[in-house]
Scaffold this motif. Sequence first.
Motif, PDB file in Angstrom:
ATOM      1  N   MET A 100      57.762  10.735  -7.838  1.00 48.15           N
ATOM      2  CA  MET A 100      58.886  10.395  -8.696  1.00 48.15           C
ATOM      3  C   MET A 100      58.796  11.173 -10.002  1.00 48.15           C
ATOM      4  O   MET A 100      57.749  11.667 -10.384  1.00 48.15           O
ATOM      5  CB  MET A 100      58.929   8.885  -8.949  1.00 48.15           C
ATOM      6  CG  MET A 100      57.650   8.283  -9.490  1.00 48.15           C
ATOM      7  SD  MET A 100      57.638   6.482  -9.495  1.00 48.15           S
ATOM      8  CE  MET A 100      58.874   6.173 -10.742  1.00 48.15           C
ATOM      9  N   LEU A 101      59.934  11.282 -10.695  1.00 47.73           N
ATOM     10  CA  LEU A 101      60.004  12.148 -11.873  1.00 47.73           C
ATOM     11  C   LEU A 101      59.052  11.713 -12.968  1.00 47.73           C
ATOM     12  O   LEU A 101      58.453  12.545 -13.647  1.00 47.73           O
ATOM     13  CB  LEU A 101      61.440  12.170 -12.407  1.00 47.73           C
ATOM     14  CG  LEU A 101      61.720  13.205 -13.502  1.00 47.73           C
ATOM     15  CD1 LEU A 101      61.377  14.591 -12.992  1.00 47.73           C
ATOM     16  CD2 LEU A 101      63.186  13.138 -13.899  1.00 47.73           C
ATOM     17  N   VAL A 102      58.883  10.407 -13.168  1.00 45.73           N
ATOM     18  CA  VAL A 102      57.964   9.930 -14.200  1.00 45.73           C
ATOM     19  C   VAL A 102      56.558  10.428 -13.908  1.00 45.73           C
ATOM     20  O   VAL A 102      55.812  10.832 -14.797  1.00 45.73           O
ATOM     21  CB  VAL A 102      57.990   8.392 -14.274  1.00 45.73           C
ATOM     22  CG1 VAL A 102      56.898   7.897 -15.215  1.00 45.73           C
ATOM     23  CG2 VAL A 102      59.348   7.912 -14.752  1.00 45.73           C
ATOM     24  N   HIS A 103      56.197  10.431 -12.631  1.00 44.66           N
ATOM     25  CA  HIS A 103      54.876  10.924 -12.236  1.00 44.66           C
ATOM     26  C   HIS A 103      54.739  12.397 -12.575  1.00 44.66           C
ATOM     27  O   HIS A 103      53.737  12.849 -13.105  1.00 44.66           O
ATOM     28  CB  HIS A 103      54.680  10.691 -10.733  1.00 44.66           C
ATOM     29  CG  HIS A 103      53.261  10.905 -10.283  1.00 44.66           C
ATOM     30  ND1 HIS A 103      52.904  10.881  -8.961  1.00 44.66           N
ATOM     31  CD2 HIS A 103      52.124  11.155 -10.969  1.00 44.66           C
ATOM     32  CE1 HIS A 103      51.590  11.100  -8.848  1.00 44.66           C
ATOM     33  NE2 HIS A 103      51.114  11.271 -10.058  1.00 44.66           N
ATOM     34  N   ARG A 104      55.781  13.185 -12.292  1.00 49.41           N
ATOM     35  CA  ARG A 104      55.733  14.612 -12.611  1.00 49.41           C
ATOM     36  C   ARG A 104      55.620  14.826 -14.106  1.00 49.41           C
ATOM     37  O   ARG A 104      54.895  15.706 -14.583  1.00 49.41           O
ATOM     38  CB  ARG A 104      56.994  15.301 -12.073  1.00 49.41           C
ATOM     39  CG  ARG A 104      56.993  15.485 -10.579  1.00 49.41           C
ATOM     40  CD  ARG A 104      58.032  16.521 -10.182  1.00 49.41           C
ATOM     41  NE  ARG A 104      59.371  16.091 -10.532  1.00 49.41           N
ATOM     42  CZ  ARG A 104      60.130  15.361  -9.742  1.00 49.41           C
ATOM     43  NH1 ARG A 104      59.681  14.952  -8.589  1.00 49.41           N
ATOM     44  NH2 ARG A 104      61.360  15.025 -10.104  1.00 49.41           N
ATOM     45  N   ARG A 105      56.356  14.021 -14.875  1.00 50.05           N
ATOM     46  CA  ARG A 105      56.315  14.187 -16.333  1.00 50.05           C
ATOM     47  C   ARG A 105      54.922  13.870 -16.853  1.00 50.05           C
ATOM     48  O   ARG A 105      54.410  14.540 -17.736  1.00 50.05           O
ATOM     49  CB  ARG A 105      57.367  13.295 -16.999  1.00 50.05           C
ATOM     50  CG  ARG A 105      57.446  13.524 -18.507  1.00 50.05           C
ATOM     51  CD  ARG A 105      58.681  12.902 -19.113  1.00 50.05           C
ATOM     52  NE  ARG A 105      58.687  11.470 -19.001  1.00 50.05           N
ATOM     53  CZ  ARG A 105      59.563  10.788 -18.274  1.00 50.05           C
ATOM     54  NH1 ARG A 105      60.479  11.411 -17.572  1.00 50.05           N
ATOM     55  NH2 ARG A 105      59.513   9.470 -18.222  1.00 50.05           N
ATOM     56  N   ARG A 106      54.298  12.840 -16.314  1.00 43.19           N
ATOM     57  CA  ARG A 106      52.939  12.495 -16.731  1.00 43.19           C
ATOM     58  C   ARG A 106      51.996  13.650 -16.409  1.00 43.19           C
ATOM     59  O   ARG A 106      51.121  13.985 -17.190  1.00 43.19           O
ATOM     60  CB  ARG A 106      52.477  11.219 -16.019  1.00 43.19           C
ATOM     61  CG  ARG A 106      51.149  10.692 -16.539  1.00 43.19           C
ATOM     62  CD  ARG A 106      50.700   9.452 -15.786  1.00 43.19           C
ATOM     63  NE  ARG A 106      51.735   8.425 -15.818  1.00 43.19           N
ATOM     64  CZ  ARG A 106      52.319   7.959 -14.726  1.00 43.19           C
ATOM     65  NH1 ARG A 106      51.988   8.425 -13.540  1.00 43.19           N
ATOM     66  NH2 ARG A 106      53.229   7.020 -14.824  1.00 43.19           N
ATOM     67  N   PHE A 107      52.213  14.258 -15.258  1.00 39.06           N
ATOM     68  CA  PHE A 107      51.396  15.401 -14.848  1.00 39.06           C
ATOM     69  C   PHE A 107      51.531  16.565 -15.818  1.00 39.06           C
ATOM     70  O   PHE A 107      50.558  17.139 -16.282  1.00 39.06           O
ATOM     71  CB  PHE A 107      51.816  15.836 -13.444  1.00 39.06           C
ATOM     72  CG  PHE A 107      51.412  17.246 -13.092  1.00 39.06           C
ATOM     73  CD1 PHE A 107      50.084  17.595 -13.003  1.00 39.06           C
ATOM     74  CD2 PHE A 107      52.385  18.201 -12.852  1.00 39.06           C
ATOM     75  CE1 PHE A 107      49.729  18.890 -12.678  1.00 39.06           C
ATOM     76  CE2 PHE A 107      52.029  19.484 -12.525  1.00 39.06           C
ATOM     77  CZ  PHE A 107      50.695  19.834 -12.437  1.00 39.06           C
ATOM     78  N   LEU A 108      52.778  16.877 -16.165  1.00 39.20           N
ATOM     79  CA  LEU A 108      53.021  18.081 -16.938  1.00 39.20           C
ATOM     80  C   LEU A 108      52.890  17.886 -18.436  1.00 39.20           C
ATOM     81  O   LEU A 108      52.526  18.802 -19.155  1.00 39.20           O
ATOM     82  CB  LEU A 108      54.421  18.608 -16.622  1.00 39.20           C
ATOM     83  CG  LEU A 108      54.571  19.189 -15.210  1.00 39.20           C
ATOM     84  CD1 LEU A 108      56.029  19.458 -14.911  1.00 39.20           C
ATOM     85  CD2 LEU A 108      53.771  20.469 -15.080  1.00 39.20           C
ATOM     86  N   PHE A 124      59.271  23.853 -23.600  1.00 44.91           N
ATOM     87  CA  PHE A 124      59.058  23.137 -24.850  1.00 44.91           C
ATOM     88  C   PHE A 124      59.917  21.878 -24.945  1.00 44.91           C
ATOM     89  O   PHE A 124      60.097  21.325 -26.027  1.00 44.91           O
ATOM     90  CB  PHE A 124      59.347  24.068 -26.029  1.00 44.91           C
ATOM     91  CG  PHE A 124      58.704  25.419 -25.888  1.00 44.91           C
ATOM     92  CD1 PHE A 124      57.319  25.538 -25.835  1.00 44.91           C
ATOM     93  CD2 PHE A 124      59.463  26.564 -25.753  1.00 44.91           C
ATOM     94  CE1 PHE A 124      56.719  26.773 -25.678  1.00 44.91           C
ATOM     95  CE2 PHE A 124      58.870  27.807 -25.590  1.00 44.91           C
ATOM     96  CZ  PHE A 124      57.486  27.913 -25.557  1.00 44.91           C
ATOM     97  N   SER A 125      60.433  21.448 -23.816  1.00 39.79           N
ATOM     98  CA  SER A 125      61.275  20.257 -23.807  1.00 39.79           C
ATOM     99  C   SER A 125      60.410  19.004 -23.680  1.00 39.79           C
ATOM    100  O   SER A 125      59.212  19.082 -23.410  1.00 39.79           O
ATOM    101  CB  SER A 125      62.262  20.319 -22.644  1.00 39.79           C
ATOM    102  OG  SER A 125      61.576  20.155 -21.409  1.00 39.79           O
ATOM    103  N   GLN A 126      61.037  17.850 -23.850  1.00 40.31           N
ATOM    104  CA  GLN A 126      60.326  16.590 -23.689  1.00 40.31           C
ATOM    105  C   GLN A 126      60.022  16.302 -22.227  1.00 40.31           C
ATOM    106  O   GLN A 126      59.158  15.489 -21.911  1.00 40.31           O
ATOM    107  CB  GLN A 126      61.149  15.442 -24.292  1.00 40.31           C
ATOM    108  CG  GLN A 126      61.275  15.507 -25.805  1.00 40.31           C
ATOM    109  CD  GLN A 126      61.990  14.290 -26.373  1.00 40.31           C
ATOM    110  OE1 GLN A 126      62.620  13.530 -25.651  1.00 40.31           O
ATOM    111  NE2 GLN A 126      61.881  14.107 -27.675  1.00 40.31           N
ATOM    112  N   ALA A 182      59.022  18.927 -16.526  1.00 36.89           N
ATOM    113  CA  ALA A 182      59.091  18.777 -15.069  1.00 36.89           C
ATOM    114  C   ALA A 182      60.532  18.864 -14.583  1.00 36.89           C
ATOM    115  O   ALA A 182      60.822  19.526 -13.585  1.00 36.89           O
ATOM    116  CB  ALA A 182      58.468  17.451 -14.653  1.00 36.89           C
ATOM    117  N   ALA A 183      61.435  18.200 -15.287  1.00 38.66           N
ATOM    118  CA  ALA A 183      62.837  18.232 -14.888  1.00 38.66           C
ATOM    119  C   ALA A 183      63.399  19.638 -14.989  1.00 38.66           C
ATOM    120  O   ALA A 183      64.157  20.091 -14.118  1.00 38.66           O
ATOM    121  CB  ALA A 183      63.650  17.270 -15.752  1.00 38.66           C
ATOM    122  N   GLY A 184      63.027  20.356 -16.047  1.00 37.64           N
ATOM    123  CA  GLY A 184      63.491  21.735 -16.202  1.00 37.64           C
ATOM    124  C   GLY A 184      62.961  22.638 -15.122  1.00 37.64           C
ATOM    125  O   GLY A 184      63.681  23.478 -14.576  1.00 37.64           O
TER     126      GLY A 184
END
Length: 228
Positions: free
Chosen positions: A1-9, A147-149, A152-154
Amino acid sequence: MLVHRRRFLEGIGLLALAAGVGMPLARLVGFSPDFVSSAAAQTADAAKLTAPAASPLPVKSLGDPKAPVTIIEYASMTCSHCAHFATTTFPTLKTKYIDTGKVYYVLREFPFDPVSTAAFMLARCVPDDKYFPMVDTLFETQSAWAFSQNPAAGLLTVAKQAGLSEADFEKCLSDRALAEKVQASAQYGNKELGVDSTPTFFINGKKVPGAITVADLDKELEPLLKGK
């Protein structure tokens, strides 16, 4: 899930997504920005530059390997100077020198952070003929993901534009072996060639650090191409 990817990155730099490996990047692959030495070699032995150990991954190159000049670039995908070179100088390098058979160009990974590592991994996960277009797109859109918040989404957006599905994206960034190989390129570049910043170029073995301009490029190449 995206939250997981964001935590990763964005968080502590975890490397595996689907596998759920909770290990910091530096521990997982034995690399972190702190490892970089201040080696100051101004030239590099040709054998070291082209040694198979320079990267365990297939060579990514453009141009004729028999060209009179070889340029090897060490870059980081999150390096703004690398992006500046890629978007302002590289087009001239390609049309004026690579496409005309004067320069053989090789790109090698030198990521300083997990986001850059992830970007290089994604470029390695697309078909071979899409590698350099993917790199170009990543540099052109760097400000939108690096450099975004939510990088992962980008990165997922760029990956989808290159034909990767969300499942492909997850699988690619979960590949520990690929991540280790991307990092190995940086380790070799630093320890064996004295690379300590990005971008760093080796022009027929001469070390040229920094995002060189078109004028700088012409100045470096003209003496090497006299009579060619």
